[in-house]
Design a protein around this motif. Structure first.
Motif, PDB file in Angstrom:
ATOM      1  N   LEU A   1     -27.162  66.324  40.690  1.00 15.86           N
ATOM      2  CA  LEU A   1     -26.747  65.121  39.967  1.00 15.86           C
ATOM      3  C   LEU A   1     -26.532  65.381  38.486  1.00 15.86           C
ATOM      4  O   LEU A   1     -25.687  64.747  37.849  1.00 15.86           O
ATOM      5  CB  LEU A   1     -27.783  64.006  40.154  1.00 15.86           C
ATOM      6  N   ASN A   2     -27.292  66.315  37.917  1.00 19.40           N
ATOM      7  CA  ASN A   2     -27.199  66.574  36.480  1.00 19.40           C
ATOM      8  C   ASN A   2     -26.070  67.526  36.101  1.00 19.40           C
ATOM      9  O   ASN A   2     -25.795  67.697  34.913  1.00 19.40           O
ATOM     10  CB  ASN A   2     -28.534  67.105  35.948  1.00 19.40           C
ATOM     11  N   GLU A   3     -25.410  68.126  37.083  1.00 21.50           N
ATOM     12  CA  GLU A   3     -24.288  69.017  36.788  1.00 21.50           C
ATOM     13  C   GLU A   3     -23.204  68.245  36.040  1.00 21.50           C
ATOM     14  O   GLU A   3     -22.691  67.242  36.531  1.00 21.50           O
ATOM     15  CB  GLU A   3     -23.716  69.619  38.072  1.00 21.50           C
ATOM     16  N   GLY A   4     -22.898  68.692  34.843  1.00 20.98           N
ATOM     17  CA  GLY A   4     -21.825  68.088  34.058  1.00 20.98           C
ATOM     18  C   GLY A   4     -22.164  66.766  33.386  1.00 20.98           C
ATOM     19  O   GLY A   4     -21.278  66.143  32.806  1.00 20.98           O
ATOM     20  N   ARG A   5     -23.414  66.334  33.462  1.00 16.21           N
ATOM     21  CA  ARG A   5     -23.800  65.075  32.808  1.00 16.21           C
ATOM     22  C   ARG A   5     -24.148  65.328  31.350  1.00 16.21           C
ATOM     23  O   ARG A   5     -24.826  66.300  31.020  1.00 16.21           O
ATOM     24  CB  ARG A   5     -25.008  64.452  33.493  1.00 16.21           C
TER      25      ARG A   5
END
Length: 119
Positions: free
Chosen positions: A33-37
């Protein structure tokens, strides 16, 4: 798009679980979920969402070490939609829909399988 009954983060968690198709930890889901956030989500936020999805019957949870692993308890968004229709309107509405002659035979078979799986 995930059924209206789910919030945005709940839908994102479910999509990760469906994509992985194997037991996942909170940490694994958090990483995806945190990829690219720009602003990463907190571990406890994702853990709470996954616990609530378990309470809703959408995720299964099994102990592993000091924590848990989670798997999707429903196949996809269509399964969630069928569950919502069943909760709101009962078996009669879905049965009527599935019995319609104009319904694609593959979709009719899928609906019947989903009905058999629903609680």
């Amino acid at each position: 798009m995930v059924a209206v009954a789910l919030g945005a983060l709940e839908g994102a968690v479910m999509r990760v679980c469906w994509e992985v198709q194997a037991p996942v930890t909170v940490r694994a889901v958090l990483g995806r979920l945190n990829e690219g956030r720009d602003q990463p989500l907190a571990y406890t936020t994702v853990m709470t969402v996954m616990s609530r999805l378990t309470e809703k019957g959408l995720l299964d949870r099994a102990p592993q070490g000091r924590g848990y692993v989670y798997t999707a308890a429903v196949a996809d968004e269509a399964a969630i939609a069928v569950r919502e229709v069943l909760r709101a309107h009962g078996d009669a509405a879905v049965t009527h829909f599935a019995a319609e002659a104009s319904l694609d035979p593959q979709l009719r078979d899928r609906l019947r399988r989903l009905l058999e799986q629903s609680p």
